[in-house]
Design an enzyme around this catalytic site. Sequence first.
Site, PDB file in Angstrom:
ATOM      1  N   SER A  62       0.799  -1.228   0.000  1.00 18.55           N
ATOM      2  CA  SER A  62       0.000   0.000   0.000  1.00 18.55           C
ATOM      3  C   SER A  62       0.829   1.275   0.000  1.00 18.55           C
ATOM      4  O   SER A  62       0.281   2.364  -0.174  1.00 18.55           O
ATOM      5  CB  SER A  62      -0.945   0.008   1.201  1.00 18.55           C
ATOM      6  OG  SER A  62      -1.955  -0.924   0.991  1.00 18.55           O
ATOM      7  N   LYS A  65       0.246   3.534  -3.043  1.00 16.22           N
ATOM      8  CA  LYS A  65      -1.021   4.229  -3.366  1.00 16.22           C
ATOM      9  C   LYS A  65      -0.897   5.736  -3.622  1.00 16.22           C
ATOM     10  O   LYS A  65      -1.509   6.237  -4.566  1.00 16.22           O
ATOM     11  CB  LYS A  65      -2.045   3.946  -2.264  1.00 16.22           C
ATOM     12  CG  LYS A  65      -2.524   2.483  -2.250  1.00 16.22           C
ATOM     13  CD  LYS A  65      -3.326   2.172  -0.987  1.00 16.22           C
ATOM     14  CE  LYS A  65      -3.832   0.730  -0.963  1.00 16.22           C
ATOM     15  NZ  LYS A  65      -4.462   0.407   0.337  1.00 16.22           N
ATOM     16  N   TYR A 187      -3.505  -2.905  -9.906  1.00 16.66           N
ATOM     17  CA  TYR A 187      -3.391  -2.701  -8.460  1.00 16.66           C
ATOM     18  C   TYR A 187      -2.442  -3.739  -7.843  1.00 16.66           C
ATOM     19  O   TYR A 187      -1.578  -3.400  -7.040  1.00 16.66           O
ATOM     20  CB  TYR A 187      -4.775  -2.754  -7.789  1.00 16.66           C
ATOM     21  CG  TYR A 187      -4.680  -2.732  -6.290  1.00 16.66           C
ATOM     22  CD1 TYR A 187      -4.297  -1.575  -5.620  1.00 16.66           C
ATOM     23  CD2 TYR A 187      -4.928  -3.883  -5.537  1.00 16.66           C
ATOM     24  CE1 TYR A 187      -4.152  -1.566  -4.238  1.00 16.66           C
ATOM     25  CE2 TYR A 187      -4.789  -3.882  -4.161  1.00 16.66           C
ATOM     26  CZ  TYR A 187      -4.405  -2.720  -3.510  1.00 16.66           C
ATOM     27  OH  TYR A 187      -4.256  -2.718  -2.146  1.00 16.66           O
ATOM     28  N   TYR A 239      -4.773   4.725   7.606  1.00 20.69           N
ATOM     29  CA  TYR A 239      -6.064   4.026   7.823  1.00 20.69           C
ATOM     30  C   TYR A 239      -6.732   4.481   9.118  1.00 20.69           C
ATOM     31  O   TYR A 239      -6.824   5.669   9.378  1.00 20.69           O
ATOM     32  CB  TYR A 239      -5.858   2.510   7.820  1.00 20.69           C
ATOM     33  CG  TYR A 239      -5.099   1.990   6.627  1.00 20.69           C
ATOM     34  CD1 TYR A 239      -5.421   2.400   5.342  1.00 20.69           C
ATOM     35  CD2 TYR A 239      -4.056   1.090   6.782  1.00 20.69           C
ATOM     36  CE1 TYR A 239      -4.737   1.913   4.249  1.00 20.69           C
ATOM     37  CE2 TYR A 239      -3.357   0.589   5.694  1.00 20.69           C
ATOM     38  CZ  TYR A 239      -3.700   1.014   4.429  1.00 20.69           C
ATOM     39  OH  TYR A 239      -3.016   0.526   3.358  1.00 20.69           O
ATOM     40  N   VAL A 257       1.719  -3.359   4.106  1.00 19.63           N
ATOM     41  CA  VAL A 257       1.783  -4.587   4.912  1.00 19.63           C
ATOM     42  C   VAL A 257       3.122  -5.310   4.815  1.00 19.63           C
ATOM     43  O   VAL A 257       3.376  -6.230   5.582  1.00 19.63           O
ATOM     44  CB  VAL A 257       0.661  -5.601   4.567  1.00 19.63           C
ATOM     45  CG1 VAL A 257      -0.661  -5.180   5.160  1.00 19.63           C
ATOM     46  CG2 VAL A 257       0.567  -5.848   3.094  1.00 19.63           C
TER      47      VAL A 257
HETATM   48  N1  GLU Z   1      -1.736  -6.056  -1.143  1.00 16.57           N
HETATM   49  C1  GLU Z   1      -2.406  -5.653   0.055  1.00 16.57           C
HETATM   50  C2  GLU Z   1      -3.881  -5.716  -0.171  1.00 16.57           C
HETATM   51  O1  GLU Z   1      -4.370  -5.193  -1.135  1.00 16.57           O
HETATM   52  C3  GLU Z   1      -1.956  -4.289   0.468  1.00 16.57           C
HETATM   53  C4  GLU Z   1      -2.430  -3.904   1.820  1.00 16.57           C
HETATM   54  C5  GLU Z   1      -1.518  -2.929   2.543  1.00 16.57           C
HETATM   55  O2  GLU Z   1      -0.346  -2.830   2.224  1.00 16.57           O
HETATM   56  O3  GLU Z   1      -2.016  -2.263   3.495  1.00 16.57           O
HETATM   57  O4  GLU Z   1      -4.586  -6.347   0.604  1.00 16.57           O
END
Ligand code: GLU
Length: 309
Positions: A62, A65, A187, A239, A257
């Site tokens: 993420s 993003k 994505y 988040y 993550v």
């Molecule tokens: N590839 C993970 C997902 O889409 C990324 C989540 C993250 O990094 O917070 O669930």
Amino acid sequence: MQIQALLQELYERYQGLAEGNVARYIPELARFDPKLFAIGIMTTSGDFYGIGDVEQHFTLQSMSKPFTYGLVLEERGRDEVLRYVGVEPTGQSFNSIILDEKSGRAYNPMVNSGAIAVASLIRGADAAERSKRMLHMFSQYAGRALTFDLPTFLSERENGHRNRAIAHLMKNFNMLEGDLNEALELYFQQCSVLVNIKDIATMAATLAHRGINPITQQQALQPKYVRDILSVMLTCGMYDMSGWWAYRIGIPSKSGVSGGIWGVVPNRMGIAVFSPPLNEHGHSVRGIQVFTDLADQLRLHVFEVLDNL
Ligand code: GLU
């Protein structure tokens, strides 16, 4: 205090911290040693300070993003992007499935729903061109040619049922442009871009430096979109911990993550921490500690009152 000495001190302070759990939903993340730990700072004048596992590569997840958000802002402009993705915090976790009830829009580009909608807006004649354009953009921020980690991409694609569900829901509301599977593939690709700590600190420093990479001097983003990205990072980047982060740390940041967190101190530096064990919100445990101490010791909170003014 010298930055390198401070990083050394922080590294030693938190090296032994054994809280949190490495992400387990795909084997490519689960295999990471919880002891891995790296901190990097790139200043806007191009000086890099690094400590720990600086050679280690990890995927953006993420952390990608904000950059793709910048790409579609440039390609489509603010108003068009806002029709698909809002700028309101959700107070929910990264994979929340809720959409804005009135409009059917994703709440913001930092949660998965918004990021998938953003991926669907990337321009290009076909999937290959969109993918190339995206990777080129990431590479400009980093100042070197980045690549995708194929096993991570394949695992994300195979296990991304929840992301698929979110994409279908958005398609139902016409909040996803073009082919749904193509948007998801893009994505998953952006999540699997490989970086090291210097890359991600440089990418952060580029946003601190009017969108100009401090090493190559290449313009990765038009300056007028820097504030769009940073304000959304400050309010939504962490988040359901974004409020606490803005209050306590005050540095627009984004986590992933894989265990990375990067943050931007406008006109001064990009900061990056990598350490795989995550807390219950999905953020690197050591990363949170390092950012907290850096914000305090270097007085980096965006609303810090400086004595000498
Ligand atoms: N590839 C993970 C997902 O889409 C990324 C989540 C993250 O990094 O917070 O669930």
